[in-house]
Motif scaffolding. Structure first.
Motif, PDB file in Angstrom:
ATOM      1  N   SER A   1       0.836  -1.193   0.000  1.00 57.26           N
ATOM      2  CA  SER A   1       0.000   0.000   0.000  1.00 57.26           C
ATOM      3  C   SER A   1       0.872   1.244   0.000  1.00 57.26           C
ATOM      4  CB  SER A   1      -0.923   0.016   1.224  1.00 57.26           C
ATOM      5  OG  SER A   1      -1.557   1.274   1.358  1.00 57.26           O
ATOM      6  N   GLU A   2       0.890   1.968  -1.111  1.00 57.10           N
ATOM      7  CA  GLU A   2       1.626   3.225  -1.171  1.00 57.10           C
ATOM      8  C   GLU A   2       1.022   4.253  -0.217  1.00 57.10           C
ATOM      9  OE1 GLU A   2       4.369   3.529  -2.667  1.00 57.10           O
ATOM     10  OE2 GLU A   2       4.285   1.600  -3.692  1.00 57.10           O
ATOM     11  N   GLU A   3      -0.289   4.176  -0.043  1.00 52.92           N
ATOM     12  CA  GLU A   3      -0.964   5.122   0.835  1.00 52.92           C
ATOM     13  C   GLU A   3      -0.469   4.985   2.276  1.00 52.92           C
ATOM     14  OE1 GLU A   3      -5.387   5.780   2.754  1.00 52.92           O
ATOM     15  OE2 GLU A   3      -5.099   4.330   1.139  1.00 52.92           O
ATOM     16  N   LEU A   4      -0.198   3.744   2.720  1.00 52.25           N
ATOM     17  CA  LEU A   4       0.226   3.502   4.092  1.00 52.25           C
ATOM     18  C   LEU A   4       1.735   3.577   4.267  1.00 52.25           C
ATOM     19  CD1 LEU A   4      -2.097   0.431   4.777  1.00 52.25           C
ATOM     20  CD2 LEU A   4      -2.441   2.765   5.612  1.00 52.25           C
ATOM     21  N   SER A   5       2.492   3.742   3.186  1.00 51.60           N
ATOM     22  CA  SER A   5       3.958   3.689   3.235  1.00 51.60           C
ATOM     23  C   SER A   5       4.567   5.076   3.098  1.00 51.60           C
ATOM     24  CB  SER A   5       4.496   2.789   2.115  1.00 51.60           C
ATOM     25  OG  SER A   5       3.960   1.484   2.200  1.00 51.60           O
ATOM     26  N   GLU A   6       5.747   5.217   3.692  1.00 51.52           N
ATOM     27  CA  GLU A   6       6.471   6.486   3.582  1.00 51.52           C
ATOM     28  C   GLU A   6       7.946   6.211   3.800  1.00 51.52           C
ATOM     29  OE1 GLU A   6       6.203  11.099   5.217  1.00 51.52           O
ATOM     30  OE2 GLU A   6       5.264   9.480   6.343  1.00 51.52           O
TER      31      GLU A   6
END
Length: 747
Positions: free
Chosen positions: A581-586
């Protein structure tokens, strides 16, 4: 600095005046080109499919950077935003800091001759020292040259949801030549979606490495991919890599076409899967053509094969090699121009082999396998006596229409004739080939328009310029296609099933065409939903859900390094599908798929996030990273066994949890060689996670491994139970993380 790449003398390179007209080969076989392709369903399918999506610069706003010669570009790149295409003016610049971020509809393009100087120490002490680490979607990197005063491992990582294009990139400096350390991969790429696509076009890297420095699998790779989407590499040159030029462990499709490879070890292309095709490529094994070496003073090995047919981890059996040329004259070792390793079957057709090195066969056999060879030429210019087909007749399925020169040995099969010769006009030059850009993909724009118009209904999720994320999900009782016409700065969604899409928008628009009726529409956020141009309330759809099973929605699993400087390693297993999940990753690393339902990875300060279907069966964390499941922090020790996500039915039945056991042979830095052998009742795979500077072992059989370590570690995952475990000398053995004495085990 960049080398002067000498161009071979045409008289020397094309000295064969007995050129074969390709039409004569087709006339000899009694077929047409179409009929030849028809013999291989995989090749036909690959040839006829439409060209996959490439990065779309029209979704980006160009911004020309205000920079001068000698300026640092990395600071400008770090401060860029979603939706920007950075244009770099002609000149020579520096890149002083590594850049890692997530961006959508983002790119960087050189305008004219753009050279970027990289610090000489980068990429020589770790596989993840990337100058650019970008995740997100719709990413474009184009027309840049990277150079250095030293020998750094210049590398770039690009992991996207659906699409990325990397074009016309030249890495001009030589690669690292250091022992016993990890080198950064030149390109670590992939699309997470099975419908996604990453293309590399016009890549040139003359690495000029020491190809004996395999370094236990940690040395420099040209292109690495382990994701689910399609990978295309074309019009590119890769040479002198000690750990494969193209190395994939992927379930998705791969097409490598119109490329040149030279002096790579243990292969130029690791090939594994019926959906993987190598077409119209040229492979050289000749150290006299460049600065590649193979020096191994008492350590290190080399195997400069062109194709290595391998099926380990996420790869599988099968693959097609067609219309390729292989030239072998002067390498220290090669099992074969085409090397059959763990892959159990391969198709080789319409290829030509120039075998001027006596100990390099056209096809070399290392494992039990079946190779189909048709319409191929095996020739020599110095009567080398090399074998056209290694192994025995049992290693081959169909062998037909082959010509073997009188100066070679037939090997495992009889030739149909001996008078056809290697055609230099069919081979690409090296080191400076000229590629033909004319590709016939068999699909016109009119065809694409017709496909778009076949689906009569539309659904649009419009973020309306908001900065907030709106998540959506919809299902239909017919077909779905993404509509570029109805989309703008969106993310494209993911196909959970053929008739179900999930995704999110932040300000942009995702649009789709579909046929049939909408069965369900869900929205979490303030995005506007339009069906056939009319704004609708999502709550009006899906109220007649048969069972109302809300628990079927995926769970969020997050590993948060919380800004720390220490590495935290993790591993988890689920009994359903896993998606990054790109949304949950940083600023995370993304992890690697050990199996379809097993992920291993690490974070250092950043965040890796995943969406998982079903239950979380196993969770291990080595370090201080925080772990969150659906937003709540959890203790990894509570997962499995009697934890909240364990299943009572799991008990001891490991057969439904593939490769959940591990065995590690640890040389503990010693100088002595420790030999080992083990056997199991199930499957075995080599585990990069548990290995460090090892040798990887060799499969004696599907369930038996033999190998050795000298100081390093060889780790494996397996299913079933150990039936045999032997260690010679002083290596420590760990089974499922527990140190054991093999002589005391009752097996």
């Amino acid at each position: 600095m960049a080398r002067d790449q000498s161009v071979p003398d045409d008289d020397g390179q094309h000295g064969n005046d007995r050129l074969l007209d390709r039409r004569s080969l087709l006339k000899w076989t009694g077929t047409t080109a179409a009929a030849a392709l028809a013999t291989t369903g995989v090749a036909t399918a690959q040839s006829s499919r439409s060209e996959p999506e490439a990065a779309d610069p029209s979704a980006m706003s160009e911004r020309t950077l205000d920079v001068s010669d000698g300026d640092d570009l990395s600071s400008h790149v770090s401060n860029s935003s979603n939706g920007e295409l950075l244009v770099v003016p002609e000149g020579t610049y520096k890149w002083n800091s590594r850049v890692s971020f997530s961006r959508r509809n983002w790119g960087i393009r050189g305008d004219g001759d753009v050279t970027i100087m990289i610090p000489s120490s980068w990429g020589t002490n770790g596989r993840q020292e990337f100058l650019l680490n970008v995740t997100g979607d719709n990413v474009l990197v184009e027309n840049l040259t990277f150079d250095s005063d030293g020998r750094p491992g210049v590398g770039m990582r690009c992991i996207v949801d659906t699409v990325a294009s990397i074009r016309d990139i030249h890495i001009a400096n030589d690669g690292p030549r250091t022992w016993d350390v990890a080198h950064t991969r030149a390109f670590a790429v992939g699309a997470g979606s099975s419908n996604g696509h990453v293309e590399l076009d016009g890549i040139t890297i003359h690495n000029n490495g020491n190809i004996a420095q395999y370094n236990g699998g940690h040395s420099r790779v040209g292109v690495w991919c382990s994701r689910s989407g399609r990978l295309t590499v074309r019009n590119s040159v890769f040479s002198g890599f000690p750990n494969n030029a193209i190395y994939t462990r992927m379930p998705g499709e791969m097409l490598v076409e119109n490329c040149v490879f030279a002096n790579n070890s243990p292969s130029s292309i690791r090939l594994g899967g019926d959906n993987e095709v190598v077409r119209n490529c040229t492979f050289y094994g000749d150290f006299s053509l460049d600065g590649t070496t193979s020096s191994y003073p008492g350590r290190g090995v080399t195997n400069a094969s062109g194709i290595m047919a391998d099926r380990r981890e996420r790869a599988s059996d099968g693959g097609t090699v067609e219309d390729c040329s292989f030239i072998y004259r002067d390498v220290s070792n090669a099992t074969g121009a085409v090397r059959m390793f763990d892959n159990r079957r391969l198709t080789v057709e319409n290829c030509q082999f120039l075998l001027d090195q006596s100990n390099v066969p056209g096809v070399g056999i290392q494992r039990r396998t079946t190779v189909d060879v048709s319409d191929c030429i095996f020739d020599t210019e110095n009567d080398s006596g090399a074998s056209a087909l290694g192994g025995s007749s049992s290693n081959y399925g169909t062998v037909r229409n082959i010509s073997v020169s009188p100066g070679l040995s037939n090997g495992a099969a009889s030739a149909d004739r001996d008078d056809l010769e290697f055609d230099w006009d069919r081979a690409h030059d090296y080191p400076n080939p000229s590629f033909d850009d004319s590709d016939d993909d068999g699909q016109s724009e009119d065809d694409e328009d017709e496909d778009e118009n076949e689906l009569p209904n539309t659904i649009v999720f419009d973020g309306d310029g908001s900065q907030e994320i709106s998540e959506y999900r919809f299902a239909v009782d017919g077909e779905i296609e993404r509509s570029e016409y109805h989309s703008e700065y969106g993310t494209g969604g993911e196909f959970v099933d053929d008739d179900v899409v999930e995704g999110w928008v932040r300000g942009g628009v995702d649009g789709f065409r579909f046929e049939g009726e909408l069965a369900d529409v869900e929205l979490d956020g303030d995005a506007i939903v339009r069906v056939n141009g009319i704004e609708v309330d999502p709550d009006e759809y899906g109220n007649e859900d048969e069972e109302g099973n809300e628990n079927d929605s995926p769970s969020d699993l997050v590993f948060d390094g919380e800004g720390g400087q220490e590495i935290s390693e993790y591993r988890f297993v689920a009994d359903g599908e896993i998606e990054r999940s790109e949304e949950l990753s940083e600023y995370g690393t993304g992890g690697e798929f050990v199996d379809d339902d097993v992920i291993e990875g690490w974070v250092r300060g950043g965040v890796d996030g995943f969406r998982i279907e079903g239950d979380l069966l196993e969770l291990e964390v080595d370090g201080d990273a925080a772990v969150y499941l659906d937003g709540e922090r959890i203790d990894p020790d509570d997962v499995g066994d009697d934890g909240q996500n364990g299943s009572d039915d799991d008990d001891e039945s490991g057969s439904d949890e593939p490769l959940l056991n591990s065995v590690v042979f640890d040389g503990e830095g010693g100088r002595e060689i420790s030999e080992y052998r083990f056997a199991v009742t199930g499957e075995i795979e080599r585990s990069e996670y548990h290995s460090e500077y090892g040798t990887g072992g060799e499969f004696v059989d599907d369930d038996v491994i033999e190998g050795w370590v000298r100081g390093g570690k060889d780790g494996f995952r397996f299913s079933g139970r150990l039936t045999e475990l032997e260690v010679d000398e002083s290596a420590t053995v760990h089974v499922n993380g527990v140190s054991v004495d093999p002589s005391r085990l009752s097996l």
